[in-house]
Design an enzyme around this catalytic site. Structure first.
Site, PDB file in Angstrom:
ATOM      1  N   GLY A  51      88.589 -22.793  37.213  1.00 43.65           N
ATOM      2  CA  GLY A  51      89.535 -22.294  36.219  1.00 43.65           C
ATOM      3  C   GLY A  51      89.861 -23.357  35.192  1.00 43.65           C
ATOM      4  O   GLY A  51      88.973 -23.916  34.549  1.00 43.65           O
ATOM      5  N   ASP A  52      91.146 -23.640  35.043  1.00 45.75           N
ATOM      6  CA  ASP A  52      91.590 -24.674  34.094  1.00 45.75           C
ATOM      7  C   ASP A  52      92.022 -25.933  34.829  1.00 45.75           C
ATOM      8  O   ASP A  52      92.849 -26.697  34.337  1.00 45.75           O
ATOM      9  CB  ASP A  52      92.727 -24.137  33.215  1.00 45.75           C
ATOM     10  CG  ASP A  52      93.955 -23.753  34.033  1.00 45.75           C
ATOM     11  OD1 ASP A  52      93.806 -23.432  35.232  1.00 45.75           O
ATOM     12  OD2 ASP A  52      95.069 -23.778  33.481  1.00 45.75           O
ATOM     13  N   GLU A  53      91.442 -26.168  36.002  1.00 37.30           N
ATOM     14  CA  GLU A  53      91.782 -27.340  36.816  1.00 37.30           C
ATOM     15  C   GLU A  53      90.645 -28.356  36.774  1.00 37.30           C
ATOM     16  O   GLU A  53      89.473 -28.010  36.957  1.00 37.30           O
ATOM     17  CB  GLU A  53      92.036 -26.925  38.269  1.00 37.30           C
ATOM     18  CG  GLU A  53      93.227 -26.001  38.430  1.00 37.30           C
ATOM     19  CD  GLU A  53      93.362 -25.481  39.846  1.00 37.30           C
ATOM     20  OE1 GLU A  53      94.481 -25.132  40.226  1.00 37.30           O
ATOM     21  OE2 GLU A  53      92.338 -25.410  40.564  1.00 37.30           O
TER      22      GLU A  53
END
Length: 200
Positions: free
Chosen positions: A115-117
């Site tokens: 994801g956005d990690e």
């Protein structure tokens, strides 16, 4: 090789068959790349990160220096996907990956965790303050204006830091601890870095 001899047994000539394996080698390289790297950003994926973290801990045993894991999560990334679309979100992630690479020292690793990690692995650190300096460099580079599809986007990042000088630490535990600290950073107002401690 095949030796061809005349009637007297003297070596007359040699013959051989050669195969060009460059296509196979290229395919093997591509398959390895797909197995160990994120297809969107080209960064190492979770599997390669765990392997590099294990090697960093092994080197820490010899050097006596610390290792840090920084778990970075983009704040309000869902708003970008919802308002500008997933294509814009993907371009933002690629841009963020490039900025994270810029923040690192030679030998450090940045991986896309999902994801956005993103996860940053730093080794050869003197103490926790060194890890906090890396987190500040990450914040300074990510917390800047992005331009995506003629839209201006201002992002911030919440970062959890897990630091250890224990070469016997488990890679999965360090990532878990950094993740827990990141949630503390989110809960404390976002756009900040929090160091993991035993209270957590």
């Amino acid at each position: 090789y095949l030796a061809h001899r005349d009637a007297d047994g003297a070596l007359g000539w040699l013959s051989m068959v050669a195969h060009d394996v460059s296509v196979r080698k290229e395919l093997e390289h591509r398959l390895e790349q797909q197995a160990t790297h994120d297809p969107l950003t080209g960064l190492p994926n979770r599997m390669l990160l765990l392997d590099r973290l294990q090697m960093a801990l092994s080197r820490a045993r010899r050097s006596g220096r610390g290792v840090a894991v920084l778990f970075c999560d983009l704040d309000h990334f869902k708003v970008v996907n919802d308002s500008l679309g997933h294509g814009a979100g993907d371009r933002l992630l690629v841009d963020t990956a490039a900025r994270l690479i810029e923040a690192l020292r030679p030998g450090d690793t940045v991986a896309r965790f999902g994801g956005d990690e993103f996860v940053v692995l730093c080794e050869g650190l003197k103490d926790q303050a060194d890890a906090e300096l890396v987190a500040e460099r990450v914040r300074a580079l990510v917390d800047r204006r992005y331009e995506v599809d003629d839209a201006e986007i201002f992002m911030t990042v919440s970062t959890g830091i897990a630091y250890t000088e224990d070469p016997e630490a488990a890679p999965e535990d360090l990532i878990r601890d950094a993740d827990a600290a990141m949630y503390q950073a989110k809960g404390g107002g976002r756009a900040r870095a929090v160091m993991f401690d035993q209270v957590m």
